[in-house]
Design an enzyme around this catalytic site. Structure first.
Site, PDB file in Angstrom:
ATOM      1  N   CYS A   1       0.865  -1.181   0.000  1.00  6.15           N
ATOM      2  CA  CYS A   1       0.000   0.000   0.000  1.00  6.15           C
ATOM      3  C   CYS A   1       0.897   1.224   0.000  1.00  6.15           C
ATOM      4  CB  CYS A   1      -0.942   0.032   1.208  1.00  6.15           C
ATOM      5  SG  CYS A   1      -2.325   1.172   0.938  1.00  6.15           S
TER       6      CYS A   1
ATOM      7  N   CYS B   1      -4.021   6.016   0.509  1.00  7.00           N
ATOM      8  CA  CYS B   1      -3.535   4.748  -0.036  1.00  7.00           C
ATOM      9  C   CYS B   1      -3.222   4.825  -1.518  1.00  7.00           C
ATOM     10  CB  CYS B   1      -4.567   3.647   0.214  1.00  7.00           C
ATOM     11  SG  CYS B   1      -4.990   3.460   1.957  1.00  7.00           S
TER      12      CYS B   1
ATOM     13  N   LYS C   1     -12.060  -5.689   2.692  1.00  2.00           N
ATOM     14  CA  LYS C   1     -11.512  -4.829   3.739  1.00  2.00           C
ATOM     15  C   LYS C   1     -12.506  -3.710   4.002  1.00  2.00           C
ATOM     16  CE  LYS C   1      -7.582  -1.882   4.867  1.00  2.00           C
ATOM     17  NZ  LYS C   1      -6.227  -1.469   4.492  1.00  2.00           N
TER      18      LYS C   1
ATOM     19  N   ARG D   1      -2.857   3.111  12.802  1.00  2.00           N
ATOM     20  CA  ARG D   1      -2.491   4.374  12.139  1.00  2.00           C
ATOM     21  C   ARG D   1      -1.467   5.126  12.967  1.00  2.00           C
ATOM     22  NH1 ARG D   1      -8.312   5.614   9.280  1.00  2.00           N
ATOM     23  NH2 ARG D   1      -8.309   3.607   8.170  1.00  2.00           N
TER      24      ARG D   1
ATOM     25  N   ARG E   1     -11.208   6.814   4.447  1.00  5.24           N
ATOM     26  CA  ARG E   1     -10.966   5.784   3.445  1.00  5.24           C
ATOM     27  C   ARG E   1     -12.267   5.162   2.915  1.00  5.24           C
ATOM     28  NH1 ARG E   1      -5.678   6.211   4.452  1.00  5.24           N
ATOM     29  NH2 ARG E   1      -4.575   5.147   6.160  1.00  5.24           N
TER      30      ARG E   1
ATOM     31  N   LYS F   1     -11.097  -8.567   6.549  1.00  5.04           N
ATOM     32  CA  LYS F   1     -10.521  -7.679   7.562  1.00  5.04           C
ATOM     33  C   LYS F   1     -11.505  -6.589   7.912  1.00  5.04           C
ATOM     34  CE  LYS F   1      -6.796  -4.353   7.889  1.00  5.04           C
ATOM     35  NZ  LYS F   1      -5.960  -3.499   7.141  1.00  5.04           N
TER      36      LYS F   1
ATOM     37  N   TYR G   1      -1.705  -9.781  16.039  1.00  8.89           N
ATOM     38  CA  TYR G   1      -0.646  -9.256  16.900  1.00  8.89           C
ATOM     39  C   TYR G   1      -0.460 -10.128  18.137  1.00  8.89           C
ATOM     40  CZ  TYR G   1      -1.371  -5.382  13.767  1.00  8.89           C
ATOM     41  OH  TYR G   1      -1.493  -4.619  12.623  1.00  8.89           O
TER      42      TYR G   1
HETATM   43  C1  PBG Z   1      -2.860   0.110   5.116  1.00 10.42           C
HETATM   44  C2  PBG Z   1      -3.275  -0.879   6.151  1.00 10.42           C
HETATM   45  C3  PBG Z   1      -4.073  -0.668   7.267  1.00 10.42           C
HETATM   46  C4  PBG Z   1      -4.087  -1.854   7.967  1.00 10.42           C
HETATM   47  C5  PBG Z   1      -3.355  -2.775   7.241  1.00 10.42           C
HETATM   48  N1  PBG Z   1      -2.864  -2.154   6.100  1.00 10.42           N
HETATM   49  C6  PBG Z   1      -4.704   0.567   7.777  1.00 10.42           C
HETATM   50  C7  PBG Z   1      -5.768   1.228   7.011  1.00 10.42           C
HETATM   51  O1  PBG Z   1      -6.262   0.746   5.986  1.00 10.42           O
HETATM   52  O2  PBG Z   1      -6.134   2.314   7.435  1.00 10.42           O
HETATM   53  C8  PBG Z   1      -4.785  -2.070   9.273  1.00 10.42           C
HETATM   54  C9  PBG Z   1      -4.128  -3.046  10.168  1.00 10.42           C
HETATM   55  C10 PBG Z   1      -4.495  -2.953  11.599  1.00 10.42           C
HETATM   56  O3  PBG Z   1      -5.305  -2.123  12.055  1.00 10.42           O
HETATM   57  O4  PBG Z   1      -3.936  -3.762  12.335  1.00 10.42           O
HETATM   58  N2  PBG Z   1      -3.604   0.158   3.967  1.00 10.42           N
HETATM   59 ZN    ZN Z   2      -3.251   2.066   2.756  1.00  6.00          ZN
END
Ligand code: PBG
Ligand code: ZN
Length: 323
Positions: A120, A130, A195, A205, A217, A248, A313
């Protein structure tokens, strides 16, 4: 047959019987541990919103991944925390970029654990979006080439697999063509196909320094109200050449995982995201929840809903419990 002949409690009466009849299993090899890599040397800096997670420099990351591998964890997913950012996010596809350097070192030093690059631009752009921002909007088609370059550069550097998380339309196809055109037909794509635009990404973030400077987003990530749309996203990504489908966040989307499992033959991954992690850790610290127990329950629930692979995590703590 019914009560009193049937008594479901019989099979719950002892630990060994429960173990024998457990329908769902969790093993460390199904887990992927997300890690954040930054410039410098000897760095291990805790992420305040995600206790127990750190910014690692390449040298300390190598040691950490050695330990992760020793626990039997299946893979690691790398996010970059670059020293500088620009408007386009050029650090993402820099062959000497932070994730590329980490991938090279891990490939050499810790063979045998699956190395996954998150693809990304938001960690590398000054505006935190992104993709390419043009006229206040995120320009889909202009972004595709940059994502393809990023994926290619990660695979060249040593990634065993790439995972596009941007949610631009057509990115899986664009990445597949770029990899194939450069001799990387064998590198799989794990697509963040489904997602959602989720508040549970909040702690991430902070961890990745990728909060959008304006707007949000919702123009590319999915509306949490929608389920049928998830099936369309999955179908499109399969047509474009995705090898693994990801959903996700995980906990708030167990219905989507089940639906995807029933409808999609590909391996299914679920990302238990930062906010899911931090909420449990915080409640555990307050003494309100038993953390080891709720951690394992959250993970088995995600497996039971249909996930083959879990990005979490909690990977290290869970692997220790399972050892
Ligand atoms: C970036 C990305 C994000 C996450 C994974 N890749 C953040 C977003 O889309 O704002 C989230 C991962 C997490 O919260 O653990 N595109
Ligand atoms: Zn991103």
């Amino acid at each position: 047959m019914s009560f009193p002949a049937m008594r479901p409690r019989r099979l719950r009466s002892t630990g060994p019987i429960r173990e024998l009849v457990a329908e769902t299993r969790l093993s460390p090899g199904q887990l992927v541990y997300p890690l954040f890599v930054c410039p410098g040397e000897g760095v291990k800096k805790e992420i305040s919103a995600m206790p127990g997670n750190y910014h690692w420099s390449v040298d300390t990351l190598v040691e950490e991944v050695r330990a992760v591998k020793a626990l039997g964890i299946g893979g690691v997913m790398l996010f970059g925390v670059p020293g500088k950012k620009d408007d386009l996010g050029s650090g993402a596809w820099d062959d000497g970029g932070i994730v590329q350097r980490a991938l090279g070192a891990l490939k050499r030093e810790v063979p045998g654990i699956v190395l996954i690059g998150d693809v990304c631009l938001c960690e590398y752009t000054t505006h935190g979006h992104c993709g390419v921002v043009s006229g206040g909007e995120i320009a889909n088609d202009e972004t595709l080439e940059l994502l393809a370059r990023t994926a290619l550069s990660q695979v060249r550097a040593g990634a065993d697999m790439v995972a596009p998380s941007d949610m631009m339309d057509g990115r899986v196809g664009a990445i597949r063509s770029a990899l194939d055109a450069h001799g990387f037909q064998s590198a799989p794509i794990m697509s963040y196909a489904v997602k959602y635009a989720s508040g549970y990404y909040g702690p991430f973030r902070e961890a990745a320094g990728s909060a959008p400077a304006f707007g949000d987003r919702r123009s590319h990530q999915m509306d949490p109200a929608n389920a049928r749309e998830a099936l369309r996203e999955i179908d499109l990504d399969i047509e474009e050449g995705a090898d693994i489908i990801m959903v996700k966040p995980a906990g708030p989307c167990l219905d989507i995982l089940r639906m995807a499992r029933d409808r999609c033959p590909l391996p299914l991954a679920a990302y238990q995201v930062s906010g899911e992690y931090s909420a449990l850790v915080a409640a555990g610290r307050m003494g309100w929840l038993d953390l080891p127990r709720t951690m394992m329950e959250s993970l088995i629930g995600i497996r039971r809903a249909g996930a083959d692979i879990i990005l979490t995590y909690f990977a290290k703590e869970a692997a220790e419990v399972l050892a």
